[in-house]
Design an enzyme around this catalytic site. Structure first.
Site, PDB file in Angstrom:
ATOM      1  NE  ARG A 273      -4.281  -1.381   0.121  1.00 16.93           N
ATOM      2  CZ  ARG A 273      -4.431  -2.422  -0.722  1.00 16.93           C
ATOM      3  NH1 ARG A 273      -3.483  -2.707  -1.592  1.00 16.93           N
ATOM      4  NH2 ARG A 273      -5.524  -3.156  -0.694  1.00 16.93           N
ATOM      5  CG  ASP A 297       1.085  -2.174  -8.161  1.00 16.49           C
ATOM      6  OD1 ASP A 297       0.754  -1.939  -9.342  1.00 16.49           O
ATOM      7  OD2 ASP A 297       0.339  -2.765  -7.358  1.00 16.49           O
ATOM      8  CD  GLU A 302      -2.891   3.534  -5.286  1.00 15.29           C
ATOM      9  OE1 GLU A 302      -3.928   3.034  -5.728  1.00 15.29           O
ATOM     10  OE2 GLU A 302      -1.959   2.875  -4.819  1.00 15.29           O
ATOM     11  CG  HIS A 320      -3.295  -0.525  -6.797  1.00 15.41           C
ATOM     12  ND1 HIS A 320      -3.744   0.120  -5.670  1.00 15.41           N
ATOM     13  CD2 HIS A 320      -3.258  -1.850  -6.473  1.00 15.41           C
ATOM     14  CE1 HIS A 320      -3.968  -0.773  -4.706  1.00 15.41           C
ATOM     15  NE2 HIS A 320      -3.672  -1.979  -5.162  1.00 15.41           N
ATOM     16  CB  ILE A 321      -1.528  -3.276 -12.738  1.00 11.83           C
ATOM     17  CG1 ILE A 321      -0.018  -2.985 -12.835  1.00 11.83           C
ATOM     18  CG2 ILE A 321      -2.347  -2.163 -13.382  1.00 11.83           C
ATOM     19  CD1 ILE A 321       0.535  -3.067 -14.249  1.00 11.83           C
TER      20      ILE A 321
HETATM   21  N1  LIG Z   1      -0.676  -3.858  -5.063  1.00 10.21           N
HETATM   22  C1  LIG Z   1      -1.676  -4.715  -5.119  1.00 10.21           C
HETATM   23  O1  LIG Z   1      -2.419  -4.802  -6.084  1.00 10.21           O
HETATM   24  C2  LIG Z   1      -1.895  -5.644  -3.981  1.00 10.21           C
HETATM   25  C3  LIG Z   1      -1.553  -5.274  -2.713  1.00 10.21           C
HETATM   26  N2  LIG Z   1      -1.757  -6.119  -1.667  1.00 10.21           N
HETATM   27  C4  LIG Z   1      -1.343  -5.698  -0.325  1.00 10.21           C
HETATM   28  O2  LIG Z   1      -0.466  -6.687   0.209  1.00 10.21           O
HETATM   29  C5  LIG Z   1      -0.788  -6.893   1.574  1.00 10.21           C
HETATM   30  C6  LIG Z   1      -0.303  -8.252   2.032  1.00 10.21           C
HETATM   31  O3  LIG Z   1      -1.100  -9.286   1.495  1.00 10.21           O
HETATM   32  P1  LIG Z   1      -0.901 -10.810   1.951  1.00 10.21           P
HETATM   33  O4  LIG Z   1       0.529 -11.209   1.775  1.00 10.21           O
HETATM   34  O5  LIG Z   1      -1.947 -11.608   1.327  1.00 10.21           O
HETATM   35  O6  LIG Z   1      -1.173 -10.666   3.515  1.00 10.21           O
HETATM   36  P2  LIG Z   1      -0.559 -11.498   4.721  1.00 10.21           P
HETATM   37  O7  LIG Z   1      -1.413 -11.166   5.892  1.00 10.21           O
HETATM   38  O8  LIG Z   1      -0.362 -12.914   4.336  1.00 10.21           O
HETATM   39  O9  LIG Z   1       0.906 -10.858   4.929  1.00 10.21           O
HETATM   40  C7  LIG Z   1       1.129  -9.653   5.567  1.00 10.21           C
HETATM   41  C8  LIG Z   1       2.351  -9.821   6.450  1.00 10.21           C
HETATM   42  O10 LIG Z   1       2.714  -8.553   6.985  1.00 10.21           O
HETATM   43  C9  LIG Z   1       3.231  -8.799   8.297  1.00 10.21           C
HETATM   44  N3  LIG Z   1       3.256  -7.574   9.079  1.00 10.21           N
HETATM   45  C10 LIG Z   1       2.229  -6.945   9.693  1.00 10.21           C
HETATM   46  N4  LIG Z   1       2.702  -5.847  10.347  1.00 10.21           N
HETATM   47  C11 LIG Z   1       4.031  -5.808  10.112  1.00 10.21           C
HETATM   48  C12 LIG Z   1       5.063  -4.924  10.519  1.00 10.21           C
HETATM   49  N5  LIG Z   1       4.806  -3.879  11.300  1.00 10.21           N
HETATM   50  N6  LIG Z   1       6.307  -5.159  10.088  1.00 10.21           N
HETATM   51  C13 LIG Z   1       6.579  -6.246   9.303  1.00 10.21           C
HETATM   52  N7  LIG Z   1       5.642  -7.123   8.904  1.00 10.21           N
HETATM   53  C14 LIG Z   1       4.397  -6.901   9.307  1.00 10.21           C
HETATM   54  C15 LIG Z   1       2.280  -9.858   8.849  1.00 10.21           C
HETATM   55  O11 LIG Z   1       2.809 -10.515   9.982  1.00 10.21           O
HETATM   56  C16 LIG Z   1       2.096 -10.765   7.646  1.00 10.21           C
HETATM   57  O12 LIG Z   1       3.030 -11.827   7.637  1.00 10.21           O
HETATM   58  C17 LIG Z   1      -2.304  -6.683   1.624  1.00 10.21           C
HETATM   59  O13 LIG Z   1      -2.746  -6.329   2.918  1.00 10.21           O
HETATM   60  C18 LIG Z   1      -2.539  -5.569   0.623  1.00 10.21           C
HETATM   61  O14 LIG Z   1      -2.522  -4.324   1.253  1.00 10.21           O
HETATM   62  C19 LIG Z   1      -2.297  -7.350  -1.858  1.00 10.21           C
HETATM   63  C20 LIG Z   1      -2.656  -7.765  -3.102  1.00 10.21           C
HETATM   64  C21 LIG Z   1      -2.500  -6.939  -4.271  1.00 10.21           C
HETATM   65  O1  LIG Z   2      -6.150  -7.085  -3.113  1.00  9.78           O
HETATM   66  C1  LIG Z   2      -5.611  -6.003  -2.825  1.00  9.78           C
HETATM   67  O2  LIG Z   2      -5.369  -5.679  -1.657  1.00  9.78           O
HETATM   68  C2  LIG Z   2      -5.260  -5.070  -3.892  1.00  9.78           C
HETATM   69  O3  LIG Z   2      -4.584  -4.122  -3.696  1.00  9.78           O
HETATM   70  C3  LIG Z   2      -5.750  -5.311  -5.259  1.00  9.78           C
HETATM   71  O4  LIG Z   2      -5.614  -6.578  -5.644  1.00  9.78           O
END
Ligand SMILES: NC(=O)C1=CN([C@@H]2O[C@H](COP(=O)(O)OP(=O)(O)OC[C@H]3O[C@@H](n4cnc5c(N)ncnc54)[C@H](O)[C@@H]3O)[C@@H](O)[C@H]2O)C=CC1
Ligand SMILES: O=C(O)C(=O)CO
Length: 386
Positions: A273, A297, A302, A320-321
Site C-alpha cells: 500500500r 505499484d 492514489e 496499482h496493477i
Molecule cells: N498492489 C496490489 O495490487 C496488492 C496489494 N496487496 C497488499 O499486500 C498486503 C499483504 O497481502 P498478503 O501477503 O496476502 O497478507 P498477509 O497477511 O499474508 O501478509 C502480511 C504480512 O505482513 C506482516 N506484518 C504486519 N505488520 C508488520 C510490521 N509492522 N512489520 C513487518 N511485517 C508486518 C504480517 O505478519 C504478515 O506476515 C495486503 O494487505 C494488501 O494491502 C495485496 C494484493 C494486491
Molecule cells: O487485493 C488487494 O489488496 C489489492 O490491492 C488489489 O488486488
C-alpha cells in the site's frame, strides 16, 4: 436531489438484493449469486471512484449485501446505512481492507469479507517484474529506444545490477512476501533476509532445501536470515520488497531515516500500500541518489503521485496493477461474491482462508461456506467443518 446512479440488473425477481459497486471480471460470480436467488445490481457509473453519497444511493432502502472496492471509504456511514437497509454482508474485492472500518462493521453486525490467496502469485510476479525492470533499467532503455537515441552498442549503455548472489530483503513475509521471496531465490539464486512479526517457517525451510539442492549440484548455496529489526534488512539487502498490511504500525515504515540507511544502489519495490512509504521523502532520496531505484505499484495519495516523482528516471511507476491477471481478477470477484452470498445464506466460515482453491474450481459447485470473513470471530460466526 441525488443524481440517479446507472445500474445493470441480473435476475430481477431474485429474493436477495446484492449490489456490486463496479462491474467485475468474468461472469461466474454473477451466476453463483443469481443461481441462489439473488437479484444482482451492478453499478455501471463511469466515475472511477464512487463517493460515500454515491454508495448510499446504491444501497437505498433495501439491500442484503454489497461487494465493494478498495478505493471506497467503507466506514460508519455506509455500514449504518447497510444495516438500516436490512443488510448483513460486505466484501471488498481485495485482500487488503485498510479502506474498511472493521470496528464499525462489527458494531452493525455486518460481516466483512476479503479475497486472500487467489492473488498471491500474481501480485508476487508483479513485484518480481518491478525488481527486474529496476535492476536492468528496462523502462529507461525502452524510452531511449523509442526516442530514436540508440546509435550503437556501447560498453556503458544502461548498465544495471546483476541479481545472482545478491541479497533480497522482504518486509512482511506473509503470503505475497513469501511467494515473492521464493521467486527471487529460485529464479535468481539470491540470498534472503526478511523481517516480519512472525517467523516464516515454510519460507525458511524452502530456502534451506533449495540451498542444499544447489550445493549438491556443485553450486553456491543460497542462505536465509530472519532479521531482528527492519533496519537490518534495509542495511544488508540489495533489493527490498515491501509486503506488509497497511496499519498504524506500517504507516511510513519507509521514511527519510530508513531510506538513509539503505545502500546507495539499492532497489526498493512497493506492491503493498502506498502509505507504507513516505513518498515525499522518497522523491527527495531519488533526486540525490541517482543509482537508487524504485518500482512502485501503489502510491500514498492514489491516484496521484507526489510532486516530482514522475520526473525521476530512477523510478518505475505502474497504476496499482499487481493483482491484474485474468485468472486472479475473476477469482477475486468469485471470492467476494461468495463471501456476501455465504453470509446472506447463513453458511459457516471456511476454516482455512489460505486455501481458497475449492471455491475457484469451475468444474464443481462452490463449497457452502464464506471463503474469508475478517471479523468472523468478533461476530461469533462458526467455522466450517468442510
Ligand atoms: N498492489 C496490489 O495490487 C496488492 C496489494 N496487496 C497488499 O499486500 C498486503 C499483504 O497481502 P498478503 O501477503 O496476502 O497478507 P498477509 O497477511 O499474508 O501478509 C502480511 C504480512 O505482513 C506482516 N506484518 C504486519 N505488520 C508488520 C510490521 N509492522 N512489520 C513487518 N511485517 C508486518 C504480517 O505478519 C504478515 O506476515 C495486503 O494487505 C494488501 O494491502 C495485496 C494484493 C494486491
Ligand atoms: O487485493 C488487494 O489488496 C489489492 O490491492 C488489489 O488486488
Amino acid at each position: 436531489m441525488a443524481k440517479p446512479i446507472s445500474i445493470e440488473v441480473w435476475n430481477p425477481s431474485g429474493k436477495y438484493r446484492v449490489i456490486s459497486t463496479k462491474p467485475m471480471p468474468g461472469s461466474r460470480w454473477i451466476r453463483l449469486l443469481t443461481d441462489q436467488d439473488c437479484r444482482v445490481e451492478i453499478c455501471t457509473e463511469k466515475k472511477t471512484i464512487l463517493s460515500v453519497e454515491d454508495i448510499l444511493a446504491l444501497i437505498g432502502d433495501r439491500c442484503d449485501g454489497v461487494i465493494g472496492q478498495l478505493t471506497e471509504d467503507w466506514g460508519e456511514v455506509l455500514f449504518c446505512a447497510l444495516k438500516r437497509a436490512g443488510g448483513s454482508a460486505f466484501s471488498n474485492m481485495a485482500v487488503g481492507y485498510n479502506n474498511v472500518d472493521v470496528g464499525a462493521a462489527t458494531k452493525y453486525g455486518i460481516a466483512v469479507g476479503n479475497t486472500p490467496g487467489v492473488l498471491t502469485e500474481t501480485t508476487a510476479e508483479l513485484a518480481a517484474s518491478l525488481s527486474l525492470a529496476a535492476a536492468r533499467r528496462i523502462v529507461e532503455a525502452d524510452q531511449f529506444m523509442r526516442a530514436g537515441l540508440y546509435d550503437g552498442w556501447l560498453p556503458h549503455l544502461f548498465v544495471g545490477n546483476l541479481l545472482k548472489g545478491q541479497t533480497v530483503g522482504v518486509i512482511g513475509a506473509g503470503r505475497i512476501g513469501s511467494a515473492y521471496a521464493r521467486m527471487m531465490i529460485e529464479g535468481f539464486k539470491m540470498n534472503l533476509i526478511y523481517y516480519d512479526l512472525y517467523q516464516a517457517t515454510r519460507l525458511e525451510k524452502f530456502v534451506t532445501a533449495y540451498g542444499q539442492f544447489l550445493k549438491a549440484n556443485g553450486e553456491q548455496p543460497v542462505t536465509w536470515k530472519r532479521a531482528a529489526t527492519m533496519e537490518d534488512v534495509l542495511r544488508e539487502a540489495d533489493v527490498i520488497s515491501l509486503h506488509p498490511v497497511l496499519d498504524k504500525t506500517t504507516y511510513h515504515l519507509i521514511n527519510k531515516d530508513s531510506l538513509a540507511i539503505m545502500k546507495k544502489e539499492a532497489i526498493l519495490v512497493n506492491a503493498s500500500r502506498g502509505p507504507v512509504i513516505d513518498e515525499a521523502a522518497l522523491v527527495e532520496h531519488l533526486k540525490v541518489n541517482p543509482m537508487f531505484r524504485v518500482g512502485l505499484d501503489v502510491f500514498e495519495d492514489e491516484p496521484y503521485m507526489k510532486p516530482g516523482l514522475a520526473d525521476q528516471k530512477n523510478a518505475i511507476v505502474v497504476p496499482h496493477i499487481a493483482s491484474a491477471s485474468k485468472w486472479t481478477r475473476e477469482g477475486m470477484a468469485t471470492l467476494a461474491a461468495l463471501n456476501v452470498l455465504g453470509k446472506i445464506k447463513g453458511y459457516p466460515i471456511w476454516a482455512n482462508p489460505n486455501n481458497v482453491e475449492p471455491f475457484l474450481d469451475e468444474t464443481g459447485p462452490a463449497p457452502a461456506a464464506c471463503p474469508s470473513i475478517v471479523n468472523a470471530k468478533q461476530l461469533g460466526l462458526t467455522a466450517s467443518k468442510l
